[in-house]
Motif scaffolding. Structure first.
Motif, PDB file in Angstrom:
ATOM      1  N   ASN A   1       4.955  -8.504 -23.391  1.00 56.16           N
ATOM      2  CA  ASN A   1       5.977  -7.568 -23.707  1.00 56.16           C
ATOM      3  C   ASN A   1       7.277  -7.961 -24.198  1.00 56.16           C
ATOM      4  O   ASN A   1       7.960  -8.050 -23.441  1.00 56.16           O
ATOM      5  CB  ASN A   1       5.117  -5.846 -23.272  1.00 56.16           C
ATOM      6  CG  ASN A   1       6.345  -5.638 -23.626  1.00 56.16           C
ATOM      7  OD1 ASN A   1       7.307  -4.995 -24.399  1.00 56.16           O
ATOM      8  ND2 ASN A   1       6.191  -4.098 -23.289  1.00 56.16           N
ATOM      9  N   THR A   2       8.288  -8.331 -24.516  1.00 60.83           N
ATOM     10  CA  THR A   2       9.568  -8.882 -24.962  1.00 60.83           C
ATOM     11  C   THR A   2       9.952  -7.264 -25.203  1.00 60.83           C
ATOM     12  O   THR A   2      11.367  -7.730 -24.731  1.00 60.83           O
ATOM     13  CB  THR A   2       9.348  -9.788 -26.396  1.00 60.83           C
ATOM     14  OG1 THR A   2       9.463  -8.172 -27.472  1.00 60.83           O
ATOM     15  CG2 THR A   2       8.146 -10.960 -26.669  1.00 60.83           C
ATOM     16  N   GLN A   3      10.439  -6.399 -25.125  1.00 62.71           N
ATOM     17  CA  GLN A   3      10.675  -5.284 -24.982  1.00 62.71           C
ATOM     18  C   GLN A   3      11.860  -5.841 -23.730  1.00 62.71           C
ATOM     19  O   GLN A   3      11.033  -5.295 -22.458  1.00 62.71           O
ATOM     20  CB  GLN A   3      10.415  -4.190 -25.131  1.00 62.71           C
ATOM     21  CG  GLN A   3      11.340  -3.050 -25.101  1.00 62.71           C
ATOM     22  CD  GLN A   3      12.323  -2.670 -26.491  1.00 62.71           C
ATOM     23  OE1 GLN A   3      11.522  -3.292 -27.376  1.00 62.71           O
ATOM     24  NE2 GLN A   3      13.467  -2.774 -26.340  1.00 62.71           N
ATOM     25  N   GLY A   4      13.206  -5.553 -24.285  1.00 61.23           N
ATOM     26  CA  GLY A   4      13.990  -5.482 -22.768  1.00 61.23           C
ATOM     27  C   GLY A   4      14.586  -6.714 -22.158  1.00 61.23           C
ATOM     28  O   GLY A   4      14.350  -6.768 -20.418  1.00 61.23           O
ATOM     29  N   ARG A   5      13.268  -7.725 -21.875  1.00 60.61           N
ATOM     30  CA  ARG A   5      12.683  -9.328 -21.849  1.00 60.61           C
ATOM     31  C   ARG A   5      14.108 -10.138 -22.348  1.00 60.61           C
ATOM     32  O   ARG A   5      13.337 -11.590 -22.641  1.00 60.61           O
ATOM     33  CB  ARG A   5      12.047  -9.547 -21.367  1.00 60.61           C
ATOM     34  CG  ARG A   5      10.650  -8.219 -20.694  1.00 60.61           C
ATOM     35  CD  ARG A   5       9.582  -8.982 -19.822  1.00 60.61           C
ATOM     36  NE  ARG A   5       9.446  -7.305 -19.332  1.00 60.61           N
ATOM     37  CZ  ARG A   5       9.206  -6.496 -19.311  1.00 60.61           C
ATOM     38  NH1 ARG A   5       8.521  -6.296 -20.894  1.00 60.61           N
ATOM     39  NH2 ARG A   5       8.108  -5.988 -18.861  1.00 60.61           N
ATOM     40  N   PRO A   6      15.462 -10.255 -22.242  1.00 63.15           N
ATOM     41  CA  PRO A   6      15.884 -11.127 -23.791  1.00 63.15           C
ATOM     42  C   PRO A   6      15.593 -12.329 -22.049  1.00 63.15           C
ATOM     43  O   PRO A   6      15.962 -12.575 -20.954  1.00 63.15           O
ATOM     44  CB  PRO A   6      17.066 -10.637 -24.364  1.00 63.15           C
ATOM     45  CG  PRO A   6      17.377 -10.044 -22.818  1.00 63.15           C
ATOM     46  CD  PRO A   6      15.695  -9.174 -22.500  1.00 63.15           C
ATOM     47  N   GLY A   7      16.146 -13.617 -23.073  1.00 70.36           N
ATOM     48  CA  GLY A   7      16.293 -15.248 -22.406  1.00 70.36           C
ATOM     49  C   GLY A   7      14.529 -15.664 -21.571  1.00 70.36           C
ATOM     50  O   GLY A   7      13.733 -15.180 -22.968  1.00 70.36           O
ATOM     51  N   ASN A   8      14.523 -16.592 -21.353  1.00 69.98           N
ATOM     52  CA  ASN A   8      13.180 -17.837 -21.089  1.00 69.98           C
ATOM     53  C   ASN A   8      12.935 -16.648 -20.348  1.00 69.98           C
ATOM     54  O   ASN A   8      12.673 -16.081 -19.518  1.00 69.98           O
ATOM     55  CB  ASN A   8      13.376 -19.087 -20.429  1.00 69.98           C
ATOM     56  CG  ASN A   8      14.993 -20.067 -21.308  1.00 69.98           C
ATOM     57  OD1 ASN A   8      14.492 -19.845 -22.664  1.00 69.98           O
ATOM     58  ND2 ASN A   8      15.719 -20.884 -20.956  1.00 69.98           N
TER      59      ASN A   8
END
Length: 187
Positions: A136-143
């Protein structure tokens, strides 16, 4: 009196047999770690002594040659750069290269942002299966780098696969028009 004497002899023999059995060195079971043999330290007399040879005395762990074996086509998947928002999914394919059916008893991710799904039915020898991993990429910017641990009846009972990538935050200038007619205002 003879009965007491006979009973005494039987008890004495039982004690002797019991003492002999407790003196036997324990043997490692196949699912246990190796057990080192006892070592006589009486000859040490305060001198430095190399104990490195003691590991050679360890009982080896027995491996079932007919056990199931999970063989992945890849154990790491790199999503590369992906946009923040949508879920990223990858399918890890594997083959049971063993001689017994492969049973995946548990598949767990290192965090709640990663969800694995796996086959619940046994995978027969020579057959293929897949583990679907969703991040789940939502709200998790970055590596990111996440591990998924597979527990099964294979020779290697715990196998780890992993996913990684870089979640790119959307550019607000490109996602929302700054100029132009508004649907709410009159022309």
């Amino acid at each position: 009196m003879k009965r007491y004497y006979s009973t005494f002899i039987i008890v004495l023999i039982a004690c002797y047999v019991s003492a002999q059995q407790s003196a036997v060195t324990p043997v490692a079971k196949p699912d246990m770690a190796p057990v080192a043999a006892p070592h006589d330290h009486d000859h040490d007399h305060g001198h430095d002594h190399d104990h490195s040879h003691e590991a050679e005395d360890a009982t080896p762990v027995v491996v079932n040659p007919n056990a199931a074996n999970i063989s992945f086509k890849e154990v790491t998947y790199n999503f590369g750069e992906i946009p923040e928002g949508p879920q990223a999914t990858h399918e890890f394919k594997f083959v049971n290269t063993g001689k017994e059916p492969l049973i995946l008893s548990n598949v767990r991710a290192s965090c709640g942002c990663t969800t694995p799904s796996w086959p619940k039915e046994p995978i027969l020898p020579g057959k293929e299966g897949a583990i679907l991993v969703t991040y789940n990429t939502q709200g998790r910017p970055g590596n990111f780098s996440k591990t998924i641990t597979i527990t099964s009846n294979a020779n290697e009972s715990n196998k780890v696969i992993d996913i990684k990538g870089d979640v790119i935050k959307p550019d607000p200038e490109k996602s929302v028009p700054l100029e132009g007619p508004s649907m709410l205002s009159p022309h």
